[in-house]
Design an enzyme around this catalytic site. Sequence first.
Site, PDB file in Angstrom:
ATOM      1  N   HIS A  65       1.774   6.036  -2.596  1.00 15.70           N
ATOM      2  CA  HIS A  65       0.711   6.196  -1.604  1.00 15.70           C
ATOM      3  C   HIS A  65      -0.071   4.903  -1.429  1.00 15.70           C
ATOM      4  CE1 HIS A  65      -3.269   7.204  -0.002  1.00 15.70           C
ATOM      5  NE2 HIS A  65      -2.646   8.194   0.623  1.00 15.70           N
TER       6      HIS A  65
ATOM      7  N   GLU B  60       0.164  -3.810  -1.081  1.00 12.64           N
ATOM      8  CA  GLU B  60       1.398  -4.473  -0.698  1.00 12.64           C
ATOM      9  C   GLU B  60       2.392  -4.375  -1.855  1.00 12.64           C
ATOM     10  OE1 GLU B  60       0.496  -8.474   0.443  1.00 12.64           O
ATOM     11  OE2 GLU B  60      -0.371  -7.855   2.356  1.00 12.64           O
TER      12      GLU B  60
ATOM     13  N   GLY C 216       3.755  17.481   2.233  1.00 15.43           N
ATOM     14  CA  GLY C 216       2.520  17.248   2.954  1.00 15.43           C
ATOM     15  C   GLY C 216       2.778  16.267   4.080  1.00 15.43           C
TER      16      GLY C 216
END
Length: 244
Positions: free
Chosen positions: A20, A56, A81
């Site tokens: 994430h 990054e 999700g």
Amino acid sequence: MTVTDLSPRPGPPALVLVAHGSRDPRALATVRALMERVRELRPGLPVHLGHIELNEPLLPDTLAALGDARAVLVPLLLSRGYHVKQDIPAMAAASAVRTRVAEPLGPHPLLVDALHDRLREAGWRPRPASAVILAAAGSRDPDARVDTARTADLLAARLGVPVLPAYASAATPTVPEAITALRARGRRHIALASYFTAPGRFATECAAHAPWIASAPLGVHDAMAELILHRYQRALGTPVTAAA
């Protein structure tokens, strides 16, 4: 931004871990260490990292560097999700990489292995009138709550005590609400199982509410690395030994 050349070479499809992203530097360090553990378990398998946001390399940059290679994107996420259903497939479709998107990590018995170990490391031992809160990030997607509830059921079967899911955001109950509900049922020793892949704001906030003990996030655990490889193999349609 300079991107390393990851042009295609003969061999198995690359495994791209999709995290994430987090503003907490401990999260990035944990994900990188977990990626190294996957590499140790599968020498010769190209393993790369891409983030959905905040860190990054971002996933589009990782995919751009792969050119038109083959790759399996394994979400480092614990339930279905929006990111799994929309963001990751959209980023994959926008690249030239020949991709397959694997299932999220959860629910799966290997996650329960890791959760159990983390609880024991925190001092978990069965006590009279004990219970566990499975603290997760939360999502508005009902499938995410179904997946988290399934993991709670699997963990309850392993521990032999009630396990109640609770969420840091976007879903209910919250951790304080779950504590109140369990106390109303006469549960006096309430532990918190941190259902997060890495340290971060949500994991820290949830742990702060724990009335007894709180486990560390899943992190760099062999079961996590094995599950990542399991999802990779399953996406390729090749035999796997772990149960789905």
